[in-house]
Motif scaffolding. Sequence first.
Motif, PDB file in Angstrom:
ATOM      1  N   LEU A 119     -11.227   5.139 -16.033  1.00  0.00           N
ATOM      2  CA  LEU A 119     -11.136   4.224 -14.898  1.00  0.00           C
ATOM      3  C   LEU A 119     -12.426   4.307 -14.088  1.00  0.00           C
ATOM      4  N   ASP A 120     -12.979   3.169 -13.765  1.00  0.00           N
ATOM      5  CA  ASP A 120     -14.236   3.107 -13.014  1.00  0.00           C
ATOM      6  C   ASP A 120     -13.931   3.227 -11.524  1.00  0.00           C
ATOM      7  N   ILE A 121     -13.616   4.428 -11.094  1.00  0.00           N
ATOM      8  CA  ILE A 121     -13.348   4.691  -9.686  1.00  0.00           C
ATOM      9  C   ILE A 121     -14.012   6.007  -9.300  1.00  0.00           C
ATOM     10  N   GLU A 122     -14.201   6.175  -8.006  1.00  0.00           N
ATOM     11  CA  GLU A 122     -14.839   7.385  -7.482  1.00  0.00           C
ATOM     12  C   GLU A 122     -13.924   8.042  -6.456  1.00  0.00           C
ATOM     13  N   LEU A 133      -9.451  13.246   4.411  1.00  0.00           N
ATOM     14  CA  LEU A 133      -8.606  12.173   3.890  1.00  0.00           C
ATOM     15  C   LEU A 133      -9.179  11.736   2.543  1.00  0.00           C
ATOM     16  N   PRO A 134      -8.406  11.875   1.454  1.00  0.00           N
ATOM     17  CA  PRO A 134      -8.925  11.496   0.144  1.00  0.00           C
ATOM     18  C   PRO A 134      -8.655  10.028  -0.174  1.00  0.00           C
ATOM     19  N   GLY A 135      -9.504   9.469  -0.994  1.00  0.00           N
ATOM     20  CA  GLY A 135      -9.328   8.090  -1.427  1.00  0.00           C
ATOM     21  C   GLY A 135     -10.061   7.841  -2.730  1.00  0.00           C
ATOM     22  N   TYR A 136      -9.868   6.657  -3.272  1.00  0.00           N
ATOM     23  CA  TYR A 136     -10.588   6.230  -4.471  1.00  0.00           C
ATOM     24  C   TYR A 136     -11.358   4.953  -4.146  1.00  0.00           C
ATOM     25  N   LEU A 137     -12.650   4.964  -4.402  1.00  0.00           N
ATOM     26  CA  LEU A 137     -13.451   3.763  -4.241  1.00  0.00           C
ATOM     27  C   LEU A 137     -13.509   3.039  -5.582  1.00  0.00           C
ATOM     28  N   ILE A 138     -13.082   1.784  -5.577  1.00  0.00           N
ATOM     29  CA  ILE A 138     -13.146   0.911  -6.749  1.00  0.00           C
ATOM     30  C   ILE A 138     -14.363   0.016  -6.542  1.00  0.00           C
ATOM     31  N   PRO A 139     -15.495   0.273  -7.208  1.00  0.00           N
ATOM     32  CA  PRO A 139     -16.737  -0.438  -6.875  1.00  0.00           C
ATOM     33  C   PRO A 139     -16.728  -1.887  -7.352  1.00  0.00           C
ATOM     34  N   GLU A 161      -2.653   6.642  -5.416  1.00  0.00           N
ATOM     35  CA  GLU A 161      -2.557   6.374  -6.850  1.00  0.00           C
ATOM     36  C   GLU A 161      -1.766   5.092  -7.109  1.00  0.00           C
ATOM     37  N   LEU A 162      -0.671   4.914  -6.388  1.00  0.00           N
ATOM     38  CA  LEU A 162       0.093   3.675  -6.533  1.00  0.00           C
ATOM     39  C   LEU A 162      -0.692   2.490  -5.977  1.00  0.00           C
ATOM     40  N   LEU A 163      -1.419   2.700  -4.882  1.00  0.00           N
ATOM     41  CA  LEU A 163      -2.248   1.618  -4.347  1.00  0.00           C
ATOM     42  C   LEU A 163      -3.256   1.142  -5.387  1.00  0.00           C
ATOM     43  N   TYR A 164      -3.858   2.094  -6.095  1.00  0.00           N
ATOM     44  CA  TYR A 164      -4.786   1.701  -7.152  1.00  0.00           C
ATOM     45  C   TYR A 164      -4.069   0.837  -8.187  1.00  0.00           C
ATOM     46  N   CYS A 165      -2.878   1.245  -8.587  1.00  0.00           N
ATOM     47  CA  CYS A 165      -2.145   0.486  -9.599  1.00  0.00           C
ATOM     48  C   CYS A 165      -1.739  -0.894  -9.082  1.00  0.00           C
ATOM     49  N   PHE A 166      -1.496  -1.018  -7.788  1.00  0.00           N
ATOM     50  CA  PHE A 166      -1.187  -2.332  -7.210  1.00  0.00           C
ATOM     51  C   PHE A 166      -2.376  -3.285  -7.330  1.00  0.00           C
ATOM     52  N   ILE A 167      -3.588  -2.772  -7.093  1.00  0.00           N
ATOM     53  CA  ILE A 167      -4.730  -3.657  -6.875  1.00  0.00           C
ATOM     54  C   ILE A 167      -5.712  -3.667  -8.040  1.00  0.00           C
ATOM     55  N   GLU A 168      -5.930  -2.538  -8.694  1.00  0.00           N
ATOM     56  CA  GLU A 168      -6.842  -2.383  -9.830  1.00  0.00           C
ATOM     57  C   GLU A 168      -8.136  -3.189  -9.654  1.00  0.00           C
ATOM     58  N   GLY A 175     -16.376  -9.290  -6.567  1.00  0.00           N
ATOM     59  CA  GLY A 175     -17.591  -8.799  -5.934  1.00  0.00           C
ATOM     60  C   GLY A 175     -17.351  -8.018  -4.659  1.00  0.00           C
ATOM     61  N   ILE A 176     -16.127  -7.504  -4.475  1.00  0.00           N
ATOM     62  CA  ILE A 176     -15.771  -6.712  -3.299  1.00  0.00           C
ATOM     63  C   ILE A 176     -15.302  -5.333  -3.751  1.00  0.00           C
ATOM     64  N   SER A 177     -15.837  -4.297  -3.148  1.00  0.00           N
ATOM     65  CA  SER A 177     -15.318  -2.955  -3.404  1.00  0.00           C
ATOM     66  C   SER A 177     -14.017  -2.755  -2.638  1.00  0.00           C
ATOM     67  N   CYS A 178     -13.203  -1.828  -3.112  1.00  0.00           N
ATOM     68  CA  CYS A 178     -11.934  -1.537  -2.444  1.00  0.00           C
ATOM     69  C   CYS A 178     -11.769  -0.023  -2.350  1.00  0.00           C
ATOM     70  N   LEU A 179     -11.458   0.453  -1.164  1.00  0.00           N
ATOM     71  CA  LEU A 179     -11.247   1.878  -0.927  1.00  0.00           C
ATOM     72  C   LEU A 179      -9.772   2.102  -0.639  1.00  0.00           C
ATOM     73  N   VAL A 180      -9.046   2.667  -1.608  1.00  0.00           N
ATOM     74  CA  VAL A 180      -7.622   2.963  -1.414  1.00  0.00           C
ATOM     75  C   VAL A 180      -7.509   4.377  -0.863  1.00  0.00           C
ATOM     76  N   MET A 181      -6.720   4.541   0.199  1.00  0.00           N
ATOM     77  CA  MET A 181      -6.750   5.781   0.962  1.00  0.00           C
ATOM     78  C   MET A 181      -5.385   6.446   1.068  1.00  0.00           C
ATOM     79  N   ASP A 182      -5.410   7.779   1.050  1.00  0.00           N
ATOM     80  CA  ASP A 182      -4.327   8.603   1.595  1.00  0.00           C
ATOM     81  C   ASP A 182      -4.720   8.913   3.036  1.00  0.00           C
ATOM     82  N   SER A 183      -3.862   8.562   3.962  1.00  0.00           N
ATOM     83  CA  SER A 183      -4.174   8.686   5.385  1.00  0.00           C
ATOM     84  C   SER A 183      -3.058   9.475   6.076  1.00  0.00           C
TER      85      SER A 183
END
Length: 375
Positions: A119-122, A133-139, A161-168, A175-183
């Motif tokens: 998966l291309d995420i950071e 606060l951890p998160g995944y950046l989807i570039p 993790e579920l947020l990533y699966c919702f949006i992928e 052309g927009i990055s998305c940062l899914v967060m645990d807050s």
Amino acid sequence: MYYYFPDNYRWSSAFNLALMSGGTLGELHRGLGHLDGSDPDNLDDVAWGQAWANMAREQEEQAAKDLEAGFPRSAGARYLRASVYHASGERMIPPGEEKTASYKEALDAFGKAVELSPLDIELVQVDSPDGVLPGYLIPARGTDGPAPVVIFYGGFDVTKELLYCFIEDTFRNRGISCLVMDSPGVGEPLRFRGVPSRPDYEVPTAAVVDYLETRTDVDSSRIGIMGISLGGYYAPRSATFEKRIKAVAAWGGIWDWGKTWEKRWGTRSKTVSVPWFQLPWVMGTETMEEGLERVKQWTLVDVLPKLTQPLLIVHGENDRQVVVADAHSAFEAAGSEDKTLRIFTVAEGGAEHCQTDEPDPARQLIADWFVSRLR
């Protein structure tokens, strides 16, 4: 909404949420069919958790066979579904060792999916007043130079993790990055460090924006924010007081969540998506009564008139967790000159809470709306 479990809203809504997250109907039916006919007034959440854990482990066993055969991407896809299944079972387990173990299994499976798919995420770590606060950046794809970004918050019981699966790739392909967060009150901060939610969500959001401003691949002049379910409180509240946010979307309109919970508890509502323990746990209180008192602070009544950025509210006509009238109240009160309310109807589909019955039209709409506001 499709009631896999007749007259059982809680389990059926979780079933639909798993489908929304990438679960497959055949696997869910094989794993959960024996629970059909459970008494909706006396749910056996222990059996529920075990059934989902068994489904997840079946996928992990098959993934191991895929790896032996030299098929890492096939294994990665199975690990991703295993993570969804672990997380789906964990949602109904009360806080304690079993819940923590189940959550760790979901994280482990997701980590293997990231590695093997790949998966291309950071993975990112944001320093905040509530700790890391951890998160995944989807570039973003296909951009020259820094890209706009949308911060994506979960709600009452949804992890990054579920947020990533919702949006992928929905934002990435535009052309927009998305940062899914645990807050605060969500995911790792709540489960591993006991960090409850907070009404002033602009505080953690400011820390997230501070972090984004340090990245050379992000255009900090084009930061949006969205939230799903209770995130429909977190995102508009954050944007109202954090003016570096340029546009905000509520995937589920929230108005006065304290009154929503007062009604739920007073009627012992059967259309709540999680067990009753969730409210005091997320609020950081010892008792339900204390939780009901604290949650009164989660209101947008005096907040939304101060909002100035573009606003999108997406709601379902037949939402049985948060009534559609709340979305209308939020929309009417919002001070934004540019504001849109989209109600998905029963006739067209997507009429349930956060469109879990038919999510893709809402997902695409939200992403397209952000494209037009973060140019």
